[in-house]
Design a protein around this motif. Structure first.
Motif, PDB file in Angstrom:
ATOM      1  N   UNK A 157      -8.214 -11.559   4.733  1.00  0.00           N
ATOM      2  CA  UNK A 157      -8.785 -10.573   3.815  1.00  0.00           C
ATOM      3  C   UNK A 157      -7.699  -9.992   2.909  1.00  0.00           C
ATOM      4  N   UNK A 174       0.565  -6.634   5.217  1.00  0.00           N
ATOM      5  CA  UNK A 174       0.543  -5.419   4.422  1.00  0.00           C
ATOM      6  C   UNK A 174       1.874  -4.706   4.616  1.00  0.00           C
ATOM      7  N   UNK A 199      -4.192   6.882  -2.212  1.00  0.00           N
ATOM      8  CA  UNK A 199      -3.948   5.512  -1.765  1.00  0.00           C
ATOM      9  C   UNK A 199      -3.803   4.630  -2.998  1.00  0.00           C
ATOM     10  N   UNK A 244       8.751   3.580   5.484  1.00  0.00           N
ATOM     11  CA  UNK A 244       8.207   2.246   5.237  1.00  0.00           C
ATOM     12  C   UNK A 244       7.759   1.600   6.553  1.00  0.00           C
ATOM     13  N   UNK A 245       6.545   1.031   6.547  1.00  0.00           N
ATOM     14  CA  UNK A 245       6.026   0.288   7.703  1.00  0.00           C
ATOM     15  C   UNK A 245       5.683  -1.112   7.216  1.00  0.00           C
ATOM     16  N   UNK A 246       6.383  -2.123   7.714  1.00  0.00           N
ATOM     17  CA  UNK A 246       6.178  -3.492   7.235  1.00  0.00           C
ATOM     18  C   UNK A 246       5.601  -4.378   8.327  1.00  0.00           C
ATOM     19  N   UNK A 247       4.402  -4.906   8.084  1.00  0.00           N
ATOM     20  CA  UNK A 247       3.833  -5.865   9.035  1.00  0.00           C
ATOM     21  C   UNK A 247       4.689  -7.129   9.037  1.00  0.00           C
ATOM     22  N   UNK A 248       4.713  -7.851  10.175  1.00  0.00           N
ATOM     23  CA  UNK A 248       5.617  -9.010  10.261  1.00  0.00           C
ATOM     24  C   UNK A 248       5.176 -10.201   9.408  1.00  0.00           C
ATOM     25  N   UNK A 286       3.261  -0.655   4.164  1.00  0.00           N
ATOM     26  CA  UNK A 286       2.788   0.697   3.876  1.00  0.00           C
ATOM     27  C   UNK A 286       3.988   1.593   3.606  1.00  0.00           C
ATOM     28  N   UNK A 332       0.864  -1.185   0.000  1.00  0.00           N
ATOM     29  CA  UNK A 332       0.000   0.000   0.000  1.00  0.00           C
ATOM     30  C   UNK A 332       0.897   1.230   0.000  1.00  0.00           C
ATOM     31  N   UNK A 376       0.805   5.370   0.503  1.00  0.00           N
ATOM     32  CA  UNK A 376       0.063   6.556   0.933  1.00  0.00           C
ATOM     33  C   UNK A 376       0.869   7.780   0.553  1.00  0.00           C
ATOM     34  N   UNK A 435       4.859   5.383   3.030  1.00  0.00           N
ATOM     35  CA  UNK A 435       4.293   6.724   3.186  1.00  0.00           C
ATOM     36  C   UNK A 435       5.211   7.693   2.445  1.00  0.00           C
ATOM     37  N   UNK A 464      -2.691   0.459  -4.129  1.00  0.00           N
ATOM     38  CA  UNK A 464      -2.475  -0.883  -3.578  1.00  0.00           C
ATOM     39  C   UNK A 464      -2.072  -1.820  -4.697  1.00  0.00           C
ATOM     40  N   UNK A 512      -7.405 -10.131  -1.319  1.00  0.00           N
ATOM     41  CA  UNK A 512      -7.196  -8.998  -2.241  1.00  0.00           C
ATOM     42  C   UNK A 512      -6.003  -9.298  -3.157  1.00  0.00           C
TER      43      UNK A 512
END
Lengths: 309, 309
Positions: free
Chosen positions: A62, A90, A31, A104-108, A92, A13, A15, A94, A33, A66
């Motif tokens: 979910x 996800x 935004x 950068x924000x990276x989910x684990x 993100x 994603x 932003x 920014x 994706x 996608x």
């Protein structure tokens, strides 16, 4: 078909914000994706070059839904992601509109259960049987054994299918020992693997650790390849300015594309460098500019590299 | 049942990171998600107090699907969100573990088509007929007319159902003129509406603009209410420390809960202040601490307020 493996599939994603200030509240102005993870990026470039590509790895929740919906919509890409109970991660990015910089924000990423890892290995073995080449790409999610890539390399080699490994850290160290056909580390990954910051020395050392060919990506300097057929440097005609996101994945796509097209190494490297530079030049991160690619392809300088002492 | 309306429904995502630094890459250490938007928060608190609540507004896309799945899992909450073609927005709160500070990234939300807005108005009229009270909460997404709340207030009043409006800016200004039973502005919203930074004067002025009762939330000082039955200040026994996220939504839930329970104004205000303080004290943002609520309920000081000159 070419098979790409992305154990840590993501929804990327982006932003855009006017100006990112910690502790403030921001209205996101735009935004976007798209399915992400290195193997999915490689697949997208391969499909754009006209190859049939199958993507595997894991997808769940979910976010996984996608990712799969979007993949199915891309021509030339077949979705063979293995379902998991957890939700795909996800990432993100920014983008600060004022400075152009990205945070950068990276989910684990979800933990993979032992049964899910087993199901993946079975699916992978079936897919490899129909593949002309395999790319193993990116980090490993929690729950996947650190020697996972070594096993996947051996499966491909046992089936007589050439396999490229593009990862870092311990998964790279373990994977190299299983003798992949190609690895494509960047300078940092190469230094971490070999302990040497001198590119030619480190590239040769990485070959001694087991890789049949090592193609090191050296940023703006292009590629350095040490292969059974020879050693080459390949560089773009001039320094390109833009967003380097995905440039390494485009280089992997170029190497695989040249491999399945039975091109000699210098032509494979030219294709990889031209795609990589055309990705940096593209306005959308991770896409490549086709016009620039075709123009650059004839302009990449491929020269023989000396042996390090 | 109590009906809450959230035109700009969201999926509220919270990321914890070690330390947020612009232009760096961050590994998110913890991800939590829950349905958001002010009316959904109000509904959650009302349900926890034992009320039957129906939520409406808009939901669409993969994010809307997650919101609806989560809502359906909450006991006492009925999902009556109206489907839209666009994707519901996400909000991301990035919590810096080092400082405890939060950086907020809010997606703009999908544009609502004219036919979707018409479909919502019809659904709303049907829902209002069965409601004991209505709360209209939060900002308006693109495509919804700025006088939307005025129309929704009139529909409720025509059906004889008490209606509370909790919004800001032009939607508040237009909505107040339609004579809602209660508005609950904070100090900033009140100053923007009336031009006065003196709370009692501004609260009285807001009543003159059309609201039957004005309950101003003044942060740590509690609530100031100007109603047809009298004027009161209601304050917690001591300053509470914690996360104020959702404290205003809990106050709205307290006011509505007291209204449908036919409590006199001072008891409604005590309920609102106790819930609000118990929300600040709760470890999870937007939840309330039930033990603290029950303890605080008897300790809220409600005093008669003088008239501003």
């Amino acid at each position: 078909m070419i098979l790409t493996v992305t154990p840590n599939t993501a929804l990327d994603i982006t932003y855009r914000v006017q100006s990112l200030r910690p502790h403030a509240s921001h209205r996101v102005t735009e935004v976007t994706e798209r399915p992400g993870g290195k193997g999915l990026n490689v697949a997208r470039v391969l499909a754009a070059l006209g190859h049939e590509v199958t993507v595997t790895g894991f997808a769940g929740g979910a976010t996984g839904h996608i990712v799969q919906q979007r993949l199915t919509a891309e021509p030339g890409v077949t979705d063979a992601l293995v379902p998991i109970a957890g939700a795909s991660r996800r990432t993100i990015a920014v983008v600060d509109e004022r400075t152009g910089d990205t945070t950068q924000l990276n989910e684990p990423g979800p933990a993979i259960a032992p049964a899910e890892w087993s199901a993946f290995q079975e699916a992978y073995e079936d897919l490899v049987a129909d593949a002309s080449a395999v790319a193993l790409c990116g980090s490993l999610p929690p729950g996947v054994p650190v020697n996972a890539y070594a096993g996947l390399v051996r499966t491909a080699r046992a089936a007589g299918v050439p396999v490229l490994l593009d990862t870092s850290g311990e998964p790279l160290r373990r994977g190299v020992a299983a003798r992949p056909d190609i690895i494509k580390p960047n300078a940092d990954e190469l230094a971490e693997l070999t302990g040497s910051h001198e590119p030619l020395r480190a590239t040769q050392d990485a070959r001694r650790r087991g890789a049949h060919a090592v193609v090191a990506s050296l940023g703006t300097e292009g590629l350095l390849a040490v292969t059974p057929e020879g050693r080459w440097r390949a560089a773009p005609p001039a320094r390109v300015h833009g967003n380097p996101t995905g440039a390494g994945d485009s280089a992997v796509a170029g190497l695989l594309s040249g491999l399945v097209d039975h091109l000699p190494w210098p032509d494979r490297l030219a294709r990889a460098v031209a795609l990589s530079a055309a990705t940096v030049l593209a306005p959308v991160a991770g896409e490549f500019d086709r016009g620039a690619y075709e123009e650059l392809l004839g302009q990449v300088a491929v020269t023989t590299a000396a042996t390090a002492a």
